[in-house]
Structures are given as structure tokens and as C-alpha cells.
Design a protein around this motif. Sequence first.
Motif, mmCIF file in Angstrom:
data_model
loop_
_atom_site.group_PDB
_atom_site.id
_atom_site.type_symbol
_atom_site.label_atom_id
_atom_site.label_comp_id
_atom_site.label_asym_id
_atom_site.label_seq_id
_atom_site.Cartn_x
_atom_site.Cartn_y
_atom_site.Cartn_z
ATOM 1 N N GLU A 28 0.821 -1.209 0.000
ATOM 2 C CA GLU A 28 0.000 0.000 0.000
ATOM 3 C C GLU A 28 0.855 1.258 0.000
ATOM 4 O OE1 GLU A 28 -2.803 -0.111 3.182
ATOM 5 O OE2 GLU A 28 -3.661 -2.013 2.534
ATOM 6 N N GLY A 29 2.029 1.181 0.595
ATOM 7 C CA GLY A 29 2.943 2.326 0.591
ATOM 8 C C GLY A 29 3.425 2.649 -0.819
ATOM 9 N N CYS A 30 3.746 1.610 -1.575
ATOM 10 C CA CYS A 30 4.159 1.812 -2.978
ATOM 11 C C CYS A 30 3.009 2.409 -3.785
ATOM 12 C CB CYS A 30 4.578 0.486 -3.606
ATOM 13 S SG CYS A 30 6.034 -0.259 -2.895
ATOM 14 N N GLU A 31 1.817 1.895 -3.538
ATOM 15 C CA GLU A 31 0.640 2.396 -4.247
ATOM 16 C C GLU A 31 0.421 3.880 -3.941
ATOM 17 O OE1 GLU A 31 -4.167 1.520 -4.430
ATOM 18 O OE2 GLU A 31 -2.834 0.058 -3.482
ATOM 19 N N ARG A 32 0.556 4.256 -2.685
ATOM 20 C CA ARG A 32 0.386 5.651 -2.277
ATOM 21 C C ARG A 32 1.460 6.542 -2.905
ATOM 22 N NH1 ARG A 32 1.591 5.448 2.980
ATOM 23 N NH2 ARG A 32 0.009 3.854 3.222
ATOM 24 N N LYS A 33 2.701 6.050 -2.938
ATOM 25 C CA LYS A 33 3.810 6.819 -3.496
ATOM 26 C C LYS A 33 3.604 7.070 -4.993
ATOM 27 C CE LYS A 33 8.314 6.101 -2.400
ATOM 28 N NZ LYS A 33 9.612 5.382 -2.381
ATOM 29 N N VAL A 34 3.156 6.040 -5.717
ATOM 30 C CA VAL A 34 2.914 6.173 -7.158
ATOM 31 C C VAL A 34 1.745 7.125 -7.410
ATOM 32 C CG1 VAL A 34 2.172 4.924 -9.214
ATOM 33 C CG2 VAL A 34 3.921 3.945 -7.752
ATOM 34 N N ARG A 35 0.694 6.994 -6.611
ATOM 35 C CA ARG A 35 -0.478 7.869 -6.777
ATOM 36 C C ARG A 35 -0.110 9.333 -6.557
ATOM 37 N NH1 ARG A 35 -5.745 6.835 -6.921
ATOM 38 N NH2 ARG A 35 -5.503 4.717 -6.145
ATOM 39 N N ARG A 36 0.651 9.618 -5.503
ATOM 40 C CA ARG A 36 1.049 11.001 -5.205
ATOM 41 C C ARG A 36 1.960 11.577 -6.279
ATOM 42 N NH1 ARG A 36 2.334 10.665 1.235
ATOM 43 N NH2 ARG A 36 0.175 10.531 1.921
ATOM 44 N N ALA A 37 2.794 10.732 -6.865
ATOM 45 C CA ALA A 37 3.718 11.205 -7.902
ATOM 46 C C ALA A 37 2.965 11.697 -9.132
ATOM 47 C CB ALA A 37 4.676 10.085 -8.299
ATOM 48 N N VAL A 38 1.851 11.044 -9.444
ATOM 49 C CA VAL A 38 1.131 11.366 -10.679
ATOM 50 C C VAL A 38 0.007 12.365 -10.456
ATOM 51 C CG1 VAL A 38 -0.175 10.351 -12.567
ATOM 52 C CG2 VAL A 38 1.735 9.123 -11.617
ATOM 53 N N GLU A 39 -0.639 12.333 -9.292
ATOM 54 C CA GLU A 39 -1.773 13.222 -9.045
ATOM 55 C C GLU A 39 -1.384 14.690 -9.098
ATOM 56 O OE1 GLU A 39 -3.438 11.906 -5.344
ATOM 57 O OE2 GLU A 39 -5.023 10.806 -6.365
ATOM 58 N N GLY A 40 -0.150 15.016 -8.774
ATOM 59 C CA GLY A 40 0.272 16.408 -8.759
ATOM 60 C C GLY A 40 0.591 16.986 -10.128
ATOM 61 N N MET A 41 0.571 16.172 -11.157
ATOM 62 C CA MET A 41 0.900 16.654 -12.502
ATOM 63 C C MET A 41 -0.210 17.541 -13.059
ATOM 64 S SD MET A 41 2.670 13.536 -14.566
ATOM 65 C CE MET A 41 2.986 14.554 -15.980
ATOM 66 N N LYS A 42 0.194 18.515 -13.845
ATOM 67 C CA LYS A 42 -0.756 19.406 -14.486
ATOM 68 C C LYS A 42 -1.469 18.661 -15.616
ATOM 69 C CE LYS A 42 -0.965 23.817 -16.872
ATOM 70 N NZ LYS A 42 -0.174 24.907 -17.425
ATOM 71 N N GLY A 43 -2.788 18.734 -15.628
ATOM 72 C CA GLY A 43 -3.580 18.115 -16.684
ATOM 73 C C GLY A 43 -4.139 16.752 -16.342
ATOM 74 N N VAL A 44 -3.773 16.176 -15.199
ATOM 75 C CA VAL A 44 -4.258 14.852 -14.822
ATOM 76 C C VAL A 44 -5.684 14.954 -14.300
ATOM 77 C CG1 VAL A 44 -3.940 12.935 -13.213
ATOM 78 C CG2 VAL A 44 -1.965 13.970 -14.314
ATOM 79 N N SER A 45 -6.579 14.155 -14.886
ATOM 80 C CA SER A 45 -7.982 14.143 -14.459
ATOM 81 C C SER A 45 -8.245 13.049 -13.431
ATOM 82 C CB SER A 45 -8.905 13.930 -15.664
ATOM 83 O OG SER A 45 -8.732 14.948 -16.594
ATOM 84 N N SER A 46 -7.766 11.832 -13.713
ATOM 85 C CA SER A 46 -7.994 10.739 -12.772
ATOM 86 C C SER A 46 -6.822 9.767 -12.797
ATOM 87 C CB SER A 46 -9.294 9.995 -13.106
ATOM 88 O OG SER A 46 -9.164 9.297 -14.316
ATOM 89 N N VAL A 47 -6.638 9.086 -11.667
ATOM 90 C CA VAL A 47 -5.573 8.102 -11.502
ATOM 91 C C VAL A 47 -6.205 6.829 -10.960
ATOM 92 C CG1 VAL A 47 -3.434 7.546 -10.301
ATOM 93 C CG2 VAL A 47 -3.868 9.889 -11.018
ATOM 94 N N GLU A 48 -5.892 5.699 -11.603
ATOM 95 C CA GLU A 48 -6.423 4.416 -11.163
ATOM 96 C C GLU A 48 -5.256 3.433 -11.081
ATOM 97 O OE1 GLU A 48 -9.349 1.052 -12.992
ATOM 98 O OE2 GLU A 48 -9.916 3.146 -13.287
ATOM 99 N N ILE A 49 -5.172 2.706 -9.981
ATOM 100 C CA ILE A 49 -4.083 1.764 -9.776
ATOM 101 C C ILE A 49 -4.652 0.371 -9.542
ATOM 102 C CG2 ILE A 49 -2.146 1.142 -8.292
ATOM 103 C CD1 ILE A 49 -1.757 4.098 -7.721
#
Length: 154
Positions: free
Chosen positions: A38-59
Motif C-alpha cells: 500500500e505504501g508503494c501504491e500511495r507513493k505512485v499515486r502522489r507522484a502522478v496526481e500532482g501533474m498538471k492536466g491529470v484528471s484521474s488516476v487508477e491503480i
Amino acid sequence: MGVLDHLSNMFDCSSGGSKLKKRNQLQTVEIKVKIDCEGCERKVRRAVEGMKGVSSVEIEPKQNKLTVVGYVDSEKVVARVILRTGKKAELWPYVPYDVVEHPYAPGVYDKKAPAGYVRYTEDAQISHLARASSTEVRYTTAFSDENPAACMVM
């Protein structure tokens, strides 16, 4: 040249030297990245959610798959995941096995692929290897159970 011609040339937007940025198209980017916990999942989600233009993230942790939807460039998303998480990431290399002509050809079958998927390739040599010659087809169908006129060797 008149004043109106001069003004129209100054405000002409059809020239190639315009400074307007080209907008990215709305797209879905699928990335293969190793997700152990779950820590890896959280780290990957945070890395991508902050990008400009991202609407949704699904893992999907069981498939090691990250899906990003938005007005983003796929190469930039992969680079951001690598930079922020330190994990190896690549664009999703798999397609459903029923899309490929010969899914179990050498170079296409991958043991690490999720169930129902094979590695996507457009290599001419691999697709050439996947096609059976007419001699091979003749011999394999001669001893087939599905061929009612097949030779029985017992």
C-alpha cells in the motif's frame, strides 16, 4: 500599403512563428510499474496526481498497472513516475490475447503477463515466425482429432 494592411500583418496568427502552446489531447496512459504494498501504491499515486492536466488516476496493484487519464504526454508521465518513485516504469506492453494473430509465437508470449494478456509487438521478424508454412499446416492437420479423415496411428 495601407494602415489596415499593416495592422492585419502585425496580428496575423497564421504564420508558423506563433508563440501559442500546442494543447495535449485527452488520453489514457497505461503504465507498468511494480507495486508491492500500500505504501508503494500511495507513493505512485502522489507522484502522478500532482501533474498538471491529470484528471484521474487508477491503480491495479495485482496487475502492477497504473492508469492515468488527462491532458498529459505519456512520456512525461512515465518520466515523472521514474523520477518521483525511483521505480522502473514503462508504457503498458500488453494487449488482450485475442487481438494478436498468433499469441503464443516466440517473443510474444510473456510469463509475467497478467491473465488473458500477451506482450504487444509489431516486429516483422516475430510476426514472420508466427505464421506457419503450408507444409507445417498439412502435417499438423493430418493427425488432428478434429479432422474426420485423419490418419489413425495407434
